[in-house]
Design an enzyme around this catalytic site. Structure first.
Site, PDB file in Angstrom:
ATOM      1  N   HIS A  76      14.438-106.515 -73.413  1.00 49.98           N
ATOM      2  CA  HIS A  76      13.313-106.167 -72.548  1.00 49.98           C
ATOM      3  C   HIS A  76      13.731-105.356 -71.312  1.00 49.98           C
ATOM      4  O   HIS A  76      14.609-105.759 -70.555  1.00 49.98           O
ATOM      5  CB  HIS A  76      12.611-107.436 -72.072  1.00 49.98           C
ATOM      6  CG  HIS A  76      12.281-108.396 -73.170  1.00 49.98           C
ATOM      7  ND1 HIS A  76      11.334-108.142 -74.147  1.00 49.98           N
ATOM      8  CD2 HIS A  76      12.784-109.617 -73.460  1.00 49.98           C
ATOM      9  CE1 HIS A  76      11.268-109.164 -74.974  1.00 49.98           C
ATOM     10  NE2 HIS A  76      12.140-110.073 -74.583  1.00 49.98           N
ATOM     11  N   GLU A  84      13.305 -83.745 -74.690  1.00 54.79           N
ATOM     12  CA  GLU A  84      14.332 -82.975 -73.970  1.00 54.79           C
ATOM     13  C   GLU A  84      15.624 -83.088 -74.772  1.00 54.79           C
ATOM     14  O   GLU A  84      15.911 -82.258 -75.616  1.00 54.79           O
ATOM     15  CB  GLU A  84      14.511 -83.494 -72.543  1.00 54.79           C
ATOM     16  CG  GLU A  84      15.520 -82.697 -71.745  1.00 54.79           C
ATOM     17  CD  GLU A  84      15.754 -83.258 -70.346  1.00 54.79           C
ATOM     18  OE1 GLU A  84      16.768 -82.854 -69.738  1.00 54.79           O
ATOM     19  OE2 GLU A  84      14.958 -84.093 -69.871  1.00 54.79           O
TER      20      GLU A  84
END
Length: 223
Positions: free
Chosen positions: A117, A72
């Site tokens: 993370h 996108e």
């Protein structure tokens, strides 16, 4: 039995270590397919995906279960010696971009950046060199100055510009320029922590290439 080689073992090995690397799908808003450009010294985990116009420079480490999806908002850029850790998502809004020199990007990530993370980096977004983005942090529609430290569970958004070398506390919501300008410098302990994370992760690309073999093309696929 008796040391007999499994006839399927070579096929299993040759297909186990392939990350999902592909061009973007053809859509009305992105009608041209563009392939990722991944330096041969970078390592992309076999459990991660890189889609579309994404540039990944030398010695970048992309850990397992990362989604880098330029289907996108596009293009993306990831600079040298940056590490993108487990569970990170990179995506961008259509036609919303930031500038780096003469170029415009949906997401620009500089050199020696850590995206820890579970973090979400959503374009339009510019992250300068030596920035640390902590566990489960969100950076969306923002510019983050060099050497800044974004702590775990923090949110940086709403078009703010984080000045260089600033510390975003754990769980903070930096959604105005007034809040961004009031941030303190990065504490010494956090600066040292970010440097140590960089030191560790910069060893991973070469080490993982040795572990899984050197028979890879520049796109990251195993032969």
């Amino acid at each position: 039995m008796g040391g007999k080689k499994d006839s399927n073992s070579s096929n299993i090995h040759s297909h186990c270590f392939k990350p999902f690397i592909s061009p973007n799908p053809v859509t009305s808003f992105n009608p041209v397919q563009r392939f990722p450009k991944i330096d041969k010294t970078a390592f992309v985990s076999q459990f991660s995906s890189v889609i579309g116009d994404v540039t990944i420079r030398n010695n970048v480490y992309v850990a397992p279960n990362v989604s880098i999806r330029a289907d996108e908002g596009t293009p993306f850029y990831i600079g040298s010696n940056t590490n993108i850790q487990d569970g990170v998502i990179l995506h961008g809004l259509l036609n919303k971009k930031v500038s780096s020199g003469k170029e415009r990007y949906s997401i620009f990530i500089g050199d020696e950046v850590t995206i820890a993370h579970g973090a979400l980096v959503h374009g339009p977004c510019y992250i300068a060199d030596e920035v640390f983005v902590g566990f489960k942090a969100i950076v969306y529609n923002a510019i983050v100055g060099r050497g800044s430290f974004i702590s775990y569970n923090a949110v940086v958004t709403n078009g703010v510009r984080i000045p260089p070398g600033r510390f975003v506390p754990p769980g903070a919501n930096i959604d105005s320029q007034k809040k961004a300008d009031a941030l303190s410098p990065v504490p010494k302990d956090d600066k040292e922590f970010a440097h140590e994370v960089q030191r560790v992760n910069q060893e991973f690309p070469a080490s993982y290439h040795l572990l899984f073999g050197k028979n890879r093309c520049s796109c990251g696929f195993a032969y």
